[in-house]
Motif scaffolding. Structure first.
Motif, PDB file in Angstrom:
ATOM      1  N   SER A  59      -0.384  -6.042  -0.339  1.00  0.00           N
ATOM      2  CA  SER A  59       0.395  -5.125  -1.178  1.00  0.00           C
ATOM      3  C   SER A  59      -0.225  -3.734  -1.130  1.00  0.00           C
ATOM      4  O   SER A  59      -1.379  -3.553  -0.740  1.00  0.00           O
ATOM      5  CB  SER A  59       0.430  -5.622  -2.632  1.00  0.00           C
ATOM      6  OG  SER A  59      -0.873  -5.556  -3.203  1.00  0.00           O
ATOM      7  N   ARG A  60       0.580  -2.750  -1.538  1.00  0.00           N
ATOM      8  CA  ARG A  60       0.095  -1.412  -1.872  1.00  0.00           C
ATOM      9  C   ARG A  60       0.190  -1.295  -3.391  1.00  0.00           C
ATOM     10  O   ARG A  60       1.058  -1.913  -4.014  1.00  0.00           O
ATOM     11  CB  ARG A  60       0.923  -0.328  -1.199  1.00  0.00           C
ATOM     12  CG  ARG A  60       1.007  -0.452   0.310  1.00  0.00           C
ATOM     13  CD  ARG A  60      -0.360  -0.468   0.973  1.00  0.00           C
ATOM     14  NE  ARG A  60      -1.071   0.817   0.780  1.00  0.00           N
ATOM     15  CZ  ARG A  60      -2.320   1.026   1.162  1.00  0.00           C
ATOM     16  NH1 ARG A  60      -3.022   0.037   1.721  1.00  0.00           N
ATOM     17  NH2 ARG A  60      -2.869   2.203   0.987  1.00  0.00           N
ATOM     18  N   LEU A  61      -0.697  -0.494  -3.991  1.00  0.00           N
ATOM     19  CA  LEU A  61      -0.843  -0.545  -5.439  1.00  0.00           C
ATOM     20  C   LEU A  61      -0.845   0.859  -6.037  1.00  0.00           C
ATOM     21  O   LEU A  61      -1.643   1.713  -5.651  1.00  0.00           O
ATOM     22  CB  LEU A  61      -2.149  -1.273  -5.802  1.00  0.00           C
ATOM     23  CG  LEU A  61      -2.442  -1.498  -7.287  1.00  0.00           C
ATOM     24  CD1 LEU A  61      -1.330  -2.296  -7.951  1.00  0.00           C
ATOM     25  CD2 LEU A  61      -3.788  -2.211  -7.450  1.00  0.00           C
ATOM     26  N   LEU A  62       0.064   1.062  -7.001  1.00  0.00           N
ATOM     27  CA  LEU A  62       0.145   2.309  -7.757  1.00  0.00           C
ATOM     28  C   LEU A  62      -0.138   1.994  -9.221  1.00  0.00           C
ATOM     29  O   LEU A  62       0.591   1.223  -9.856  1.00  0.00           O
ATOM     30  CB  LEU A  62       1.532   2.942  -7.603  1.00  0.00           C
ATOM     31  CG  LEU A  62       1.836   4.200  -8.413  1.00  0.00           C
ATOM     32  CD1 LEU A  62       0.793   5.283  -8.154  1.00  0.00           C
ATOM     33  CD2 LEU A  62       3.231   4.722  -8.085  1.00  0.00           C
ATOM     34  N   LEU A  63      -1.201   2.566  -9.767  1.00  0.00           N
ATOM     35  CA  LEU A  63      -1.602   2.354 -11.155  1.00  0.00           C
ATOM     36  C   LEU A  63      -0.980   3.450 -12.009  1.00  0.00           C
ATOM     37  O   LEU A  63      -1.272   4.634 -11.820  1.00  0.00           O
ATOM     38  CB  LEU A  63      -3.123   2.390 -11.283  1.00  0.00           C
ATOM     39  CG  LEU A  63      -3.919   1.490 -10.327  1.00  0.00           C
ATOM     40  CD1 LEU A  63      -5.417   1.731 -10.501  1.00  0.00           C
ATOM     41  CD2 LEU A  63      -3.574   0.027 -10.570  1.00  0.00           C
TER      42      LEU A  63
END
Length: 464
Positions: A59-63
């Motif tokens: 996955s790619r992750l945006l917080l």
């Protein structure tokens, strides 16, 4: 005040040595400067799994984190650098590289906090962004880091602090747009990673009662507004609330008199009795019509600046402040075509004169910016010490702006804790078909869900 070179984009220059030093200094800085002595994390297992999935290439992750305070970057650093690494070790996971995040920060921060802060942010992995214009270098950098960066990317969807631990500002659409861009980029490249958007709540509270420091700060603000503090120093919340209302009314009266008698703005006459009764019944804690009066005053103050800049009012008060800030920057840091001839001494002098006037005009915007989050109902709805502190500190910011002082050194009323809440991730890939059909509606729907998720992470402060 003189004009200066154009504001340059500050790209990320992540430096492992600066990051290592930051990890060593952070716990001491939190305790000494921020007086945060306890960290509570709920939903850590979700973050551990999100980081494992990110580092495994799944996955790619945006917080997406709440932004109630200037201490939030430090709290997020504590979450990623310390709490997440510790939780991973407990589960037998070794994150490689060590957890951190890359991020965007407001280009104005190095202007008021000093160039050292800009250097620090970039060497910790941040990139600057000018919020009130289409900052293509910043957006391209964020998009590239989200797609290819070795670390998760972090954003505050509110765009700026609002000073309220228990009230969320309307979210800007940029976070949702970046998430969709990344999901579309992954699909176009034939990559199979998910695009996860992870909501994170930040909320601060006091570890012990701070009614005494609250009353002491209230006394300071009353004296600043020309009021005589109550000599009894009664800590009863209902009495403190009455003094808070009186303080807000006095500050508003003085600001109205200033703009009416000195700046010569035509303040609207009082409303008709029926309208006043309806508004006051909705907000009975305020002096008559406090909320509408404050809104009218701030609107007129911004109109004065907009008129001097040749602009029309558009959007909320916060939107207008940002547009005025950008217009001011365009005057203070003007761009010049590379092949343009050097300006004559007279042209330089006129540009410097314009910069002086621009700085004076932006003062009005800064006062509105400090006062815009003040409401007459926040404390009345729940008279906790946390809400009292939130409101008094906003009034302190406003008095500092009016008196020409820096608001960087806010009073610290007592030892605090930060509560970090991690929600389940929003999988953006499943919305990609909707995004391709109607981009604006899909971005709006994702923004609304993120708003609901972040609001759901707010926990009411305890009443003593």
């Amino acid at each position: 005040m003189a004009t200066a070179p154009p504001l340059e984009f500050l790209p990320p220059r992540l430096d492992g040595r600066v990051l290592a030093l930051g990890r060593l200094v952070l716990p001491l800085w939190l305790r000494w400067r921020c007086r945060i002595t306890a960290v509570e994390v709920e939903g850590m297992a979700t973050l551990v799994e999100a980081m494992r999935s990110f580092q495994a290439g799944e996955s790619r992750l945006l917080l997406a984190f709440r932004h109630p305070s200037l201490d939030d970057p430090l709290s997020m650093a504590q979450l990623l650098w310390v709490e997440l690494a510790r939780a991973g070790r407990r589960q037998g996971l070794r994150f490689d590289p060590a957890p951190t995040g890359q991020f965007l920060f407001d280009r104005g921060i190095p202007l008021w906090a000093g160039p050292t802060m800009g250097w620090l942010f970039t060497h910790l992995g941040g990139a600057s962004i000018q919020r009130s214009k289409l900052d293509l270098p910043a957006l391209r950098t964020a998009r590239k880091l989200l797609l290819e960066g070795p670390h998760p990317f972090a954003l505050a969807p509110e765009g700026a602090t609002n000073g309220h631990n228990e009230r969320l500002s309307p979210l800007e659409p940029g976070t949702a747009q970046l998430a969709f861009w990344t999901a579309a980029d992954l699909a176009e490249a034939g990559r199979h990673e998910r695009m996860d958007l992870l909501p994170i709540g930040l909320q601060y509270g006091f570890i012990e009662p701070v009614w005494g420091p609250i009353e002491a700060l209230l006394c300071r603000l009353e004296e600043g507004a020309g009021l005589v503090p109550d000599p009894r120093h009664d800590l009863d919340p209902s009495r403190l609330h009455g003094r808070l209302v009186r303080l807000g009314e006095r500050m508003l009266e003085q600001m109205e008199a200033f703009y009416r008698d000195k700046v010569h703005l035509a303040l609207p006459e009082d409303r008709d009795p029926a309208a006043a009764t309806a508004a006051d019944s909705a907000d009975p804690e305020s002096a008559p019509g406090f909320g509408p009066r404050l809104q009218r005053l701030m609107d007129l103050a911004l109109r004065r600046v907009e008129q001097s800049f040749g602009m029309q009012p558009c959007g909320s008060l916060t939107d207008r402040c940002r547009r005025l800030e950008q217009a001011g920057w365009d005057r203070l840091y003007p761009a010049r075509p590379p092949d343009a001839e050097p300006p004559s001494p007279l042209a330089r002098a006129l540009a410097d004169r314009l910069a002086e006037e621009t700085g004076a005009q932006l003062w009005h915007m800064r006062v509105v910016e400090s006062f815009v989050a003040v409401s007459g109902s926040y404390v009345r709805e729940r008279p906790s010490q946390e809400r009292f502190a939130d409101t008094l500190l906003l009034l302190w910011d406003t008095q500092c702006r009016i008196q020409g002082q820096t608001a960087n050194q806010r009073p610290r009323l007592g030892r605090r804790k930060v509560r970090i809440s991690i929600d389940r991730p929003i999988e953006v890939d499943g919305r990609l078909a909707d995004y391709r059909r109607d981009r604006r509606r899909a971005v709006q729907a994702l923004t609304e869900e993120l708003q609901q998720r972040l609001e759901g992470l707010i926990v009411p402060s305890p009443l003593d």
